[in-house]
Write an enzyme that holds these catalytic residues in place. Structure first.
Site, PDB file in Angstrom:
ATOM      1  N   HIS A 173      -6.790   8.319   1.557  1.00  0.00           N
ATOM      2  CA  HIS A 173      -5.765   7.652   1.210  1.00  0.00           C
ATOM      3  C   HIS A 173      -5.180   6.122   1.941  1.00  0.00           C
ATOM      4  O   HIS A 173      -4.761   5.197   1.305  1.00  0.00           O
ATOM      5  CB  HIS A 173      -4.318   8.548   1.186  1.00  0.00           C
ATOM      6  CG  HIS A 173      -3.035   7.612   1.109  1.00  0.00           C
ATOM      7  ND1 HIS A 173      -2.683   7.327  -0.237  1.00  0.00           N
ATOM      8  CD2 HIS A 173      -1.975   7.306   1.459  1.00  0.00           C
ATOM      9  CE1 HIS A 173      -1.680   6.931  -0.416  1.00  0.00           C
ATOM     10  NE2 HIS A 173      -1.049   6.640   0.612  1.00  0.00           N
TER      11      HIS A 173
ATOM     12  N   HIS B 191       0.699  -1.208  -0.129  1.00  0.00           N
ATOM     13  CA  HIS B 191      -0.071   0.050  -0.185  1.00  0.00           C
ATOM     14  C   HIS B 191       0.848   1.104  -0.025  1.00  0.00           C
ATOM     15  O   HIS B 191       1.934   1.344   0.543  1.00  0.00           O
ATOM     16  CB  HIS B 191      -1.046  -0.090   1.276  1.00  0.00           C
ATOM     17  CG  HIS B 191      -1.549   1.362   1.460  1.00  0.00           C
ATOM     18  ND1 HIS B 191      -1.097   2.080   2.678  1.00  0.00           N
ATOM     19  CD2 HIS B 191      -2.575   2.032   0.709  1.00  0.00           C
ATOM     20  CE1 HIS B 191      -1.876   3.292   2.543  1.00  0.00           C
ATOM     21  NE2 HIS B 191      -2.822   3.176   1.498  1.00  0.00           N
ATOM     22  N   SER B 192       0.651   2.257  -0.794  1.00  0.00           N
ATOM     23  CA  SER B 192       1.214   3.386  -0.636  1.00  0.00           C
ATOM     24  C   SER B 192       2.824   3.236  -1.007  1.00  0.00           C
ATOM     25  O   SER B 192       2.966   2.654  -2.412  1.00  0.00           O
ATOM     26  CB  SER B 192       0.986   4.222   0.574  1.00  0.00           C
ATOM     27  OG  SER B 192       1.610   5.598   0.604  1.00  0.00           O
ATOM     28  N   LEU B 193       3.541   3.751  -0.304  1.00  0.00           N
ATOM     29  CA  LEU B 193       4.922   3.763  -0.782  1.00  0.00           C
ATOM     30  C   LEU B 193       5.429   2.272  -0.907  1.00  0.00           C
ATOM     31  O   LEU B 193       5.882   1.814  -1.832  1.00  0.00           O
ATOM     32  CB  LEU B 193       5.845   4.235   0.486  1.00  0.00           C
ATOM     33  CG  LEU B 193       7.388   3.896   0.176  1.00  0.00           C
ATOM     34  CD1 LEU B 193       8.135   4.200  -1.004  1.00  0.00           C
ATOM     35  CD2 LEU B 193       8.178   4.323   1.689  1.00  0.00           C
TER      36      LEU B 193
ATOM     37  N   PHE C 213      -1.945  -1.001  -3.689  1.00  0.00           N
ATOM     38  CA  PHE C 213      -3.108  -0.313  -3.563  1.00  0.00           C
ATOM     39  C   PHE C 213      -2.478   1.148  -3.150  1.00  0.00           C
ATOM     40  O   PHE C 213      -1.711   1.481  -2.328  1.00  0.00           O
ATOM     41  CB  PHE C 213      -3.768  -0.983  -2.482  1.00  0.00           C
ATOM     42  CG  PHE C 213      -4.276  -2.245  -2.593  1.00  0.00           C
ATOM     43  CD1 PHE C 213      -5.616  -2.476  -3.120  1.00  0.00           C
ATOM     44  CD2 PHE C 213      -3.440  -3.387  -2.377  1.00  0.00           C
ATOM     45  CE1 PHE C 213      -5.862  -3.776  -3.271  1.00  0.00           C
ATOM     46  CE2 PHE C 213      -4.015  -4.483  -2.626  1.00  0.00           C
ATOM     47  CZ  PHE C 213      -5.386  -4.856  -3.122  1.00  0.00           C
TER      48      PHE C 213
END
Length: 340
Positions: free
Chosen positions: A294, A194-196, A215
Site C-alpha cells: 500500500h 496518498h491513501s487517506l 494515489f
C-alpha cells in the site's frame, strides 16, 4: 481539462447545509471551466506527483525526501507545528507560482509503515470515512460512532451526522484551500495525496472543481454522499491511481481476520469518484495482494519509476483512466431510520 465549479464556496456550503438539515437538494449552479491540469497520461507526470505525496509524510531534511528538481520548490509546510497531531503535508509551486500543488499526507500507522503524532486522528478519520457503519466489525470492536443498531442495521441519519460533526480533515482542508486561493489568486491549484490524503484530496477536488490525483486511496464515493457534498455534473477532473495488489485501494482489506482489522482499521469501501488508472500488478508483476504494498514508495520505485510494459505494447505510457461504473459496497448492511 474540463471541471465544474460552484459560483462560490459559500453557495456550495449553503447547499450542503440545506441537504444536511432539511434533506433537500438546493439548486446549485455549476460553471463549466477549462483549467490547466496535470497530464495524467504521462508516466513522468504521475511519478513527479507521487513523489510529492511521499514528501507529505516527512520534512525536507529527511533522508527519504525526494528531490523534485528545478521545476518545483517547497513553498511551505502545514501541520508540522510543535504539538500538531492531524492534517499535514506540504505546498509545492513552480518558480513563477503559476501552479500550486497542495500535497496531503495519508495515514501514519505501524500496520503499514511508521506511526507518529497524527496516528490517532488519522485512524479516526479512516474509520469514519471508509467503514460501512462506525467501524462495527463484530461485537468485540469499540465503534467510532453510536449508529449501529442490531444485526446488519445502521441508522443513516446518525451516521451522516457523525461524519459531518467528527470528520476532522475535510473542513480543515477546505479552509486551507480557501487560504491558498487568497494567497495565489491567479494560480492553477492542484491537489494530490496518498491513501487517506488521496481521499481527502478527492473530496476537496469535488468541492472546488480543482484537478486531483490520488494515489492508493480507499474508496471515497460513499463518504462524499454521507458528507452531503453537492455533486457536480462530472468528477472526471479527479484521477485515482492504484494497483491491484493493494487491498486498501481495491476494497478487499476487510473482515475480522484482515490485516486492516487486525490493526484496528475498518477499511470497507471500494468505490472511487472520477476516473481510475489501475495497474494490474497481480497479473503483470506476479505480486500477491499484501497490505505492505500500500505504501507510496512501492508505487514510485516499482511501478511509476520504470516503463509499464503492458501499456507500452499498446502505445500508451499508463493504463487508460476509466470511471468505476456499477460499483457496489456495503451490500450486507441495511441503512435507514432505526431509533436507538
Amino acid at each position: 481539462m474540463t471541471s465544474y465549479r460552484p459560483s462560490s464556496f459559500s453557495a456550495y456550503d449553503d447547499a450542503r447545509i440545506r441537504s444536511i438539515r432539511h434533506a433537500q437538494s438546493a439548486i446549485l449552479p455549476w460553471y463549466e471551466t477549462e483549467t490547466l491540469g496535470p497530464n495524467v497520461e504521462k508516466r513522468e507526470t504521475l511519478l513527479e506527483l507521487a513523489k510529492m505525496t511521499s514528501n507529505a509524510y516527512i520534512t525536507p531534511n529527511d533522508s527519504q525526501w525526494y528531490e523534485l528538481g528545478e521545476n518545483w520548490s517547497t513553498r511551505y509546510p502545514f501541520g508540522w507545528e510543535p504539538g500538531a497531531d492531524g492534517f499535514r503535508g506540504h505546498v509545492f509551486a513552480t518558480p513563477d507560482n503559476s501552479i500550486i500543488i497542495l500535497s496531503i499526507k495519508g495515514t501514519s500507522a505501524a500496520v503499514w509503515g511508521s506511526a507518529g503524532p497524527t496516528a490517532k486522528k488519522d485512524k479516526l478519520n479512516d474509520n469514519l470515512l471508509f467503514s460501512c457503519c462506525c467501524a462495527r466489525i463484530d461485537w468485540s470492536w469499540t465503534t467510532v460512532c453510536g449508529c449501529y443498531r442490531s444485526g446488519w442495521k445502521c441508522d443513516q441519519d446518525c451516521l451522516e451526522q457523525a461524519l459531518v460533526e467528527d470528520s476532522l480533515f475535510y473542513p480543515i482542508g477546505t479552509n486551507l484551500y480557501n487560504n491558498l486561493t487568497y494567497m495565489y489568486p491567479t494560480s492553477d491549484i492542484w491537489i494530490v495525496g496518498h491513501s487517506l490524503g488521496g481521499a481527502v484530496a478527492s473530496l476537496l477536488g469535488v468541492t472546488f472543481g480543482t484537478p486531483v490525483v490520488a494515489f492508493e486511496s480507499p474508496g471515497e464515493r460513499l463518504a462524499a454522499r454521507r458528507l452531503h457534498l453537492p455533486s457536480p455534473p462530472s468528477t472526471h477532473h479527479v484521477t485515482h491511481v492504484y494497483h491491484t495488489a493493494d487491498p486498501i485501494a481495491m476494497g478487499t482489506c476487510n473482515g475480522i481476520l484482515s490485516s486492516c482489522a487486525l490493526g484496528g482499521f475498518a477499511m470497507e469501501t471500494r468505490c472511487h469518484q472520477g476516473k481510475s488508472i489501475v495497474y494490474d500488478t497481480v497479473s503483470n508483476l506476479s505480486w500477491a495482494v499484501d497490505i505492505r504494498k500500500h505504501g507510496i514508495v512501492n508505487v514510485i520505485e516499482e511501478i511509476l519509476g520504470k516503463p509499464w510494459r503492458a501499456t507500452e505494447d499498446v502505445g500508451r505510457e499508463v493504463p487508460l483512466a476509466k470511471a468505476e461504473e456499477d460499483c457496489v459496497e456495503c451490500y450486507s448492511w441495511e441503512f435507514g431510520s432505526f431509533p436507538p
